[in-house]
Write a protein that holds these residues in place. Structure first.
Motif, PDB file in Angstrom:
ATOM      1  N   HIS A 215       0.785  -1.119   0.078  1.00  0.00           N
ATOM      2  CA  HIS A 215      -0.078   0.023  -0.124  1.00  0.00           C
ATOM      3  C   HIS A 215       0.840   1.162   0.032  1.00  0.00           C
ATOM      4  O   HIS A 215       0.541   2.323  -0.589  1.00  0.00           O
ATOM      5  CB  HIS A 215      -0.887  -0.067   1.320  1.00  0.00           C
ATOM      6  CG  HIS A 215      -2.056  -1.120   1.080  1.00  0.00           C
ATOM      7  ND1 HIS A 215      -3.274  -0.954   0.490  1.00  0.00           N
ATOM      8  CD2 HIS A 215      -2.018  -2.394   1.594  1.00  0.00           C
ATOM      9  CE1 HIS A 215      -3.847  -1.994   0.587  1.00  0.00           C
ATOM     10  NE2 HIS A 215      -3.063  -2.962   1.094  1.00  0.00           N
ATOM     11  N   VAL A 219       0.583   4.359  -2.943  1.00  0.00           N
ATOM     12  CA  VAL A 219      -0.141   5.548  -2.870  1.00  0.00           C
ATOM     13  C   VAL A 219       0.802   6.843  -3.406  1.00  0.00           C
ATOM     14  O   VAL A 219       2.169   6.816  -3.294  1.00  0.00           O
ATOM     15  CB  VAL A 219      -0.288   6.128  -1.270  1.00  0.00           C
ATOM     16  CG1 VAL A 219      -1.359   5.057  -0.704  1.00  0.00           C
ATOM     17  CG2 VAL A 219       1.214   6.026  -0.382  1.00  0.00           C
ATOM     18  N   GLY A 222       1.241  12.644  -0.762  1.00  0.00           N
ATOM     19  CA  GLY A 222       0.161  13.240  -0.264  1.00  0.00           C
ATOM     20  C   GLY A 222       0.334  14.425   0.144  1.00  0.00           C
ATOM     21  O   GLY A 222       1.268  15.252  -0.358  1.00  0.00           O
ATOM     22  N   ILE A 227       5.278  10.752   0.850  1.00  0.00           N
ATOM     23  CA  ILE A 227       4.652   9.678   0.917  1.00  0.00           C
ATOM     24  C   ILE A 227       4.061   9.522   2.499  1.00  0.00           C
ATOM     25  O   ILE A 227       5.044   9.179   3.116  1.00  0.00           O
ATOM     26  CB  ILE A 227       5.708   8.363   0.499  1.00  0.00           C
ATOM     27  CG1 ILE A 227       6.350   8.909  -0.874  1.00  0.00           C
ATOM     28  CG2 ILE A 227       4.914   7.157   0.620  1.00  0.00           C
ATOM     29  CD1 ILE A 227       5.437   8.818  -1.914  1.00  0.00           C
ATOM     30  N   GLN A 228       2.795   9.407   2.596  1.00  0.00           N
ATOM     31  CA  GLN A 228       2.210   9.670   3.929  1.00  0.00           C
ATOM     32  C   GLN A 228       1.901   8.209   4.388  1.00  0.00           C
ATOM     33  O   GLN A 228       1.136   7.300   3.692  1.00  0.00           O
ATOM     34  CB  GLN A 228       1.124  10.519   4.021  1.00  0.00           C
ATOM     35  CG  GLN A 228       1.484  12.047   3.682  1.00  0.00           C
ATOM     36  CD  GLN A 228       2.069  12.551   4.936  1.00  0.00           C
ATOM     37  OE1 GLN A 228       2.418  11.975   5.951  1.00  0.00           O
ATOM     38  NE2 GLN A 228       2.629  13.766   4.556  1.00  0.00           N
ATOM     39  N   ASP A 231      -2.080   7.748   4.337  1.00  0.00           N
ATOM     40  CA  ASP A 231      -2.715   7.764   3.052  1.00  0.00           C
ATOM     41  C   ASP A 231      -2.596   6.090   2.846  1.00  0.00           C
ATOM     42  O   ASP A 231      -3.531   5.320   2.386  1.00  0.00           O
ATOM     43  CB  ASP A 231      -1.978   8.422   1.966  1.00  0.00           C
ATOM     44  CG  ASP A 231      -2.003   9.628   2.238  1.00  0.00           C
ATOM     45  OD1 ASP A 231      -2.868   9.985   2.684  1.00  0.00           O
ATOM     46  OD2 ASP A 231      -1.307  10.479   1.460  1.00  0.00           O
ATOM     47  N   ALA A 232      -1.610   5.307   3.105  1.00  0.00           N
ATOM     48  CA  ALA A 232      -1.254   3.808   3.081  1.00  0.00           C
ATOM     49  C   ALA A 232      -2.078   3.197   4.036  1.00  0.00           C
ATOM     50  O   ALA A 232      -2.587   1.989   3.531  1.00  0.00           O
ATOM     51  CB  ALA A 232       0.349   3.380   2.902  1.00  0.00           C
ATOM     52  N   ARG A 234      -5.069   4.067   5.064  1.00  0.00           N
ATOM     53  CA  ARG A 234      -6.447   4.138   4.699  1.00  0.00           C
ATOM     54  C   ARG A 234      -6.787   3.141   3.632  1.00  0.00           C
ATOM     55  O   ARG A 234      -7.631   2.247   3.902  1.00  0.00           O
ATOM     56  CB  ARG A 234      -6.344   5.649   4.202  1.00  0.00           C
ATOM     57  CG  ARG A 234      -7.882   5.967   3.534  1.00  0.00           C
ATOM     58  CD  ARG A 234      -7.772   7.396   3.113  1.00  0.00           C
ATOM     59  NE  ARG A 234      -9.082   8.167   3.012  1.00  0.00           N
ATOM     60  CZ  ARG A 234      -9.423   8.404   1.771  1.00  0.00           C
ATOM     61  NH1 ARG A 234      -8.677   8.254   0.782  1.00  0.00           N
ATOM     62  NH2 ARG A 234     -10.453   8.867   1.706  1.00  0.00           N
ATOM     63  N   SER A 235      -5.584   3.035   2.761  1.00  0.00           N
ATOM     64  CA  SER A 235      -6.033   1.926   1.805  1.00  0.00           C
ATOM     65  C   SER A 235      -6.110   0.543   2.369  1.00  0.00           C
ATOM     66  O   SER A 235      -6.941  -0.377   2.084  1.00  0.00           O
ATOM     67  CB  SER A 235      -5.041   2.097   0.723  1.00  0.00           C
ATOM     68  OG  SER A 235      -4.699   0.935  -0.101  1.00  0.00           O
TER      69      SER A 235
END
Ligand code: UTP
Length: 290
Positions: A215, A219, A222, A227-228, A231-232, A234-235
């Motif tokens: 993940h 992503v 963000g 590279i947050q 965000d990973a 969340r996925s």
């Protein structure tokens, strides 16, 4: 889910701690008589984690050195008969196994975690942010490990923050099960005030499964072009479900000057040798501002 390894990212620039952190990693700044990072590693150790993976950069090797023997210093202390100090210094070298990997470009927390993928080697693992301190009856990361073990799901630690502070954190939306455990429905990194889905802020404690790495790779950059990790996650949460727990204990963000100074006073006051003198001096200082 058995957690044996923790990734501790310490490769950031530490701009909030400048100029103190110009040549000393912010994780090595002392809180009372120990560097910030030692409190974090002690929390991992008392939680039963034996393998610590630091994600570092070219200026941070002193962090690894802190957890190694310093034979010359030990010799000096031994010859001087300073046994108590000698034990303290040796203890730090014997707490945990240390591994380190370089993050060669500071592309964000998610990218820093990705740098540790080969050392994590396919196991579920913990992440502890190197400047977030949590002190509770149950050690911070242990609180997450207990839930991850029984629920067999990735778990992150959250705390409620005032509504005007949400833009400093990753924020989680979730359905509360009633016992301080939330099933995560969404999360967003540093939302604008007024746009946050809740005031549950992600603080620096995570237990994740190795599928997070795919993940992170997937992503796009963000918030802030980085590279947050949020965000990973969340996925990951959408794919397999994730939990958040409201953490118990007192938290200090060592990158925030007020938290940093209060943490120093907190630990100074816990030392019986300093307590009376420190209290008297503090009261005199405070009187000037009354
Ligand atoms: P922060 O944003 O709090 O730390 O990142 P920072 O960038 O070091 O500090 P400030 O905000 O400029 O003062 C959270 C954690 O992620 C690590 C940092 O070291 C910190 O522990 N991090 C961040 C990395 O390891 N690599 C990065 O590229 C970014």
């Amino acid at each position: 889910m058995n957690i044996r390894k923790v990734v501790i990212p310490v490769a950031g620039w530490g701009t909030r701690s400048l100029p103190a952190s110009k040549n000393i990693p912010k994780e090595m700044l002392p809180i009372y008589n120990k560097p910030v990072i030692q409190y974090v590693v002690e929390e991992a150790m008392v939680s039963g984690i034996q393998d610590v993976i630091f994600v570092t950069n070219r200026d941070k090797s002193v962090i690894e050195d802190h957890f190694d023997y310093n034979l010359q210093l030990e010799g000096v202390l031994e010859r001087a008969g300073k046994k108590a100090l000698l034990e303290k210094v040796r203890f730090v070298a014997e707490m945990v196994n240390i591994m380190a990997v370089r993050q060669k470009k500071q592309l964000g927390l998610g990218h820093a975690v990705l740098c540790a993928e080969h050392l994590v080697a396919g196991e579920p693992f913990a992440i502890m942010v190197g400047d977030d301190l949590i002190f509770g009856d149950v050690p911070g990361i242990r609180q997450l490990m207990m839930v991850a073990q029984t629920e067999n799901k990735p778990v992150i630690g959250v705390m409620e923050v005032p509504p005007d502070k949400v833009s400093k954190y990753g924020i989680v939306a979730g359905r509360e099960r009633g016992d301080g455990v939330y099933e995560i429905t969404d999360m967003v990194e540093k939302p604008a005030v007024g746009e946050a889905p809740s005031n549950l802020a992600i603080i620096g404690r995570y237990v994740l499964t190795p599928d997070i790495f795919d993940h992170i790779r997937a992503v796009p950059p963000g918030h802030g072009g980085e590279i947050q990790l949020t965000d990973a996650m969340r996925s990951l949460a959408r794919e397999r479900g994730m939990l958040a727990i409201r953490m118990q204990g007192e938290r200090f963000d060592a990158g925030d000057w007020v938290d940093y100074l209060i943490a120093n006073i907190h630990f100074g006051l816990e030392d019986d040798d300093l307590q009376l003198n420190l209290l008297a001096r503090l009261q005199a200082e405070l009187a000037d501002y009354a």
